[in-house]
Structure formats: C-alpha cells, structure tokens
Design a protein around this motif. Structure first.
Motif, mmCIF file in Angstrom:
data_model
loop_
_atom_site.group_PDB
_atom_site.id
_atom_site.type_symbol
_atom_site.label_atom_id
_atom_site.label_comp_id
_atom_site.label_asym_id
_atom_site.label_seq_id
_atom_site.Cartn_x
_atom_site.Cartn_y
_atom_site.Cartn_z
ATOM 1 N N LEU A 284 5.808 11.256 1.199
ATOM 2 C CA LEU A 284 5.003 10.632 0.154
ATOM 3 C C LEU A 284 5.813 9.463 -0.413
ATOM 4 O O LEU A 284 6.928 9.643 -0.886
ATOM 5 C CB LEU A 284 4.733 11.670 -0.936
ATOM 6 N N ILE A 285 5.236 8.261 -0.334
ATOM 7 C CA ILE A 285 5.945 7.057 -0.760
ATOM 8 C C ILE A 285 5.077 6.314 -1.770
ATOM 9 O O ILE A 285 3.903 6.050 -1.511
ATOM 10 C CB ILE A 285 6.247 6.143 0.444
ATOM 11 N N PHE A 286 5.679 5.976 -2.910
ATOM 12 C CA PHE A 286 4.969 5.269 -3.963
ATOM 13 C C PHE A 286 5.426 3.817 -4.034
ATOM 14 O O PHE A 286 6.611 3.533 -3.920
ATOM 15 C CB PHE A 286 5.234 5.915 -5.325
ATOM 16 N N VAL A 287 4.462 2.935 -4.251
ATOM 17 C CA VAL A 287 4.750 1.524 -4.499
ATOM 18 C C VAL A 287 3.984 1.106 -5.738
ATOM 19 O O VAL A 287 2.987 1.722 -6.105
ATOM 20 C CB VAL A 287 4.370 0.629 -3.299
ATOM 21 N N MET A 288 4.455 0.050 -6.360
ATOM 22 C CA MET A 288 3.800 -0.393 -7.585
ATOM 23 C C MET A 288 2.602 -1.287 -7.314
ATOM 24 O O MET A 288 1.598 -1.200 -8.005
ATOM 25 C CB MET A 288 4.807 -1.119 -8.483
ATOM 26 N N GLU A 289 2.718 -2.174 -6.340
ATOM 27 C CA GLU A 289 1.660 -3.152 -6.087
ATOM 28 C C GLU A 289 1.209 -3.120 -4.633
ATOM 29 O O GLU A 289 1.950 -2.689 -3.753
ATOM 30 C CB GLU A 289 2.157 -4.574 -6.389
ATOM 31 N N LYS A 290 0.010 -3.638 -4.412
ATOM 32 C CA LYS A 290 -0.539 -3.696 -3.050
ATOM 33 C C LYS A 290 0.341 -4.524 -2.126
ATOM 34 O O LYS A 290 0.493 -4.198 -0.955
ATOM 35 C CB LYS A 290 -1.965 -4.251 -3.071
ATOM 36 N N LYS A 291 0.942 -5.579 -2.671
ATOM 37 C CA LYS A 291 1.804 -6.409 -1.819
ATOM 38 C C LYS A 291 3.036 -5.633 -1.365
ATOM 39 O O LYS A 291 3.541 -5.848 -0.272
ATOM 40 C CB LYS A 291 2.190 -7.717 -2.503
ATOM 41 N N HIS A 292 3.517 -4.698 -2.176
ATOM 42 C CA HIS A 292 4.644 -3.866 -1.773
ATOM 43 C C HIS A 292 4.233 -2.955 -0.616
ATOM 44 O O HIS A 292 4.992 -2.781 0.345
ATOM 45 C CB HIS A 292 5.129 -3.001 -2.941
ATOM 46 N N LYS A 293 3.054 -2.400 -0.724
ATOM 47 C CA LYS A 293 2.530 -1.542 0.343
ATOM 48 C C LYS A 293 2.391 -2.326 1.644
ATOM 49 O O LYS A 293 2.826 -1.872 2.702
ATOM 50 C CB LYS A 293 1.171 -0.965 -0.083
ATOM 51 N N ARG A 294 1.832 -3.489 1.543
ATOM 52 C CA ARG A 294 1.633 -4.340 2.717
ATOM 53 C C ARG A 294 2.973 -4.698 3.371
ATOM 54 O O ARG A 294 3.128 -4.638 4.588
ATOM 55 C CB ARG A 294 0.873 -5.602 2.309
ATOM 56 N N ARG A 295 3.957 -5.036 2.559
ATOM 57 C CA ARG A 295 5.277 -5.384 3.096
ATOM 58 C C ARG A 295 5.901 -4.210 3.838
ATOM 59 O O ARG A 295 6.487 -4.389 4.907
ATOM 60 C CB ARG A 295 6.208 -5.841 1.972
ATOM 61 N N LEU A 296 5.806 -3.037 3.263
ATOM 62 C CA LEU A 296 6.349 -1.851 3.935
ATOM 63 C C LEU A 296 5.630 -1.586 5.253
ATOM 64 O O LEU A 296 6.264 -1.273 6.268
ATOM 65 C CB LEU A 296 6.248 -0.624 3.030
ATOM 66 N N GLN A 297 4.319 -1.694 5.227
ATOM 67 C CA GLN A 297 3.539 -1.460 6.445
ATOM 68 C C GLN A 297 3.888 -2.471 7.528
ATOM 69 O O GLN A 297 3.924 -2.128 8.709
ATOM 70 C CB GLN A 297 2.043 -1.500 6.129
ATOM 71 N N GLU A 298 4.138 -3.710 7.132
ATOM 72 C CA GLU A 298 4.501 -4.744 8.103
ATOM 73 C C GLU A 298 5.912 -4.545 8.650
ATOM 74 O O GLU A 298 6.163 -4.724 9.829
ATOM 75 C CB GLU A 298 4.397 -6.134 7.466
#
Length: 61
Positions: free
Chosen positions: A4-18
C-alpha cells in the motif's frame, strides 16, 4: 516493499507509475489529493495526512 503506497498528488502517482511500473505491480497506489504546498512536518499537513490515511489503515495517535 509495501503493498500500500500513499501519494499526496496525482502527479506524484503518475511519476511513480512512469518510473517504477514493474515494482508497482500488485501494489495499491493511493492518491490522497493533498496539495504539495506545505512545509516539511507542518502541523496542519500532519493532521490532514492522519485523517486521509486513516481511511485505509489504523493510525496511532
């Protein structure tokens, strides 16, 4: 590694996924929708994080 991984913003999620697509397989990546505009260890931010994260896990007081 966490499941389970938490990020604050959608851009953080996108960066991790990339950056880590293979590492994130079978992981739950949760965006808390908190603007990343707080100072480090800001009291208000800590309270918001506790509140949002507690929807998913038990958070100690």
């Amino acid at each position: 590694m966490s499941d389970l991984i938490f990020v604050m913003e959608k851009k953080h999620k996108r960066r991790l996924q990339e950056k880590f697509p293979n590492k994130l397989k079978n992981k739950q990546l949760i965006c808390l929708d908190i603007p990343d505009e707080y100072r480090f260890m800001d009291d208000e931010l800590i309270e918001i994080l506790k509140s949002r994260v507690s929807e998913y896990i038990e958070v100690p007081e």
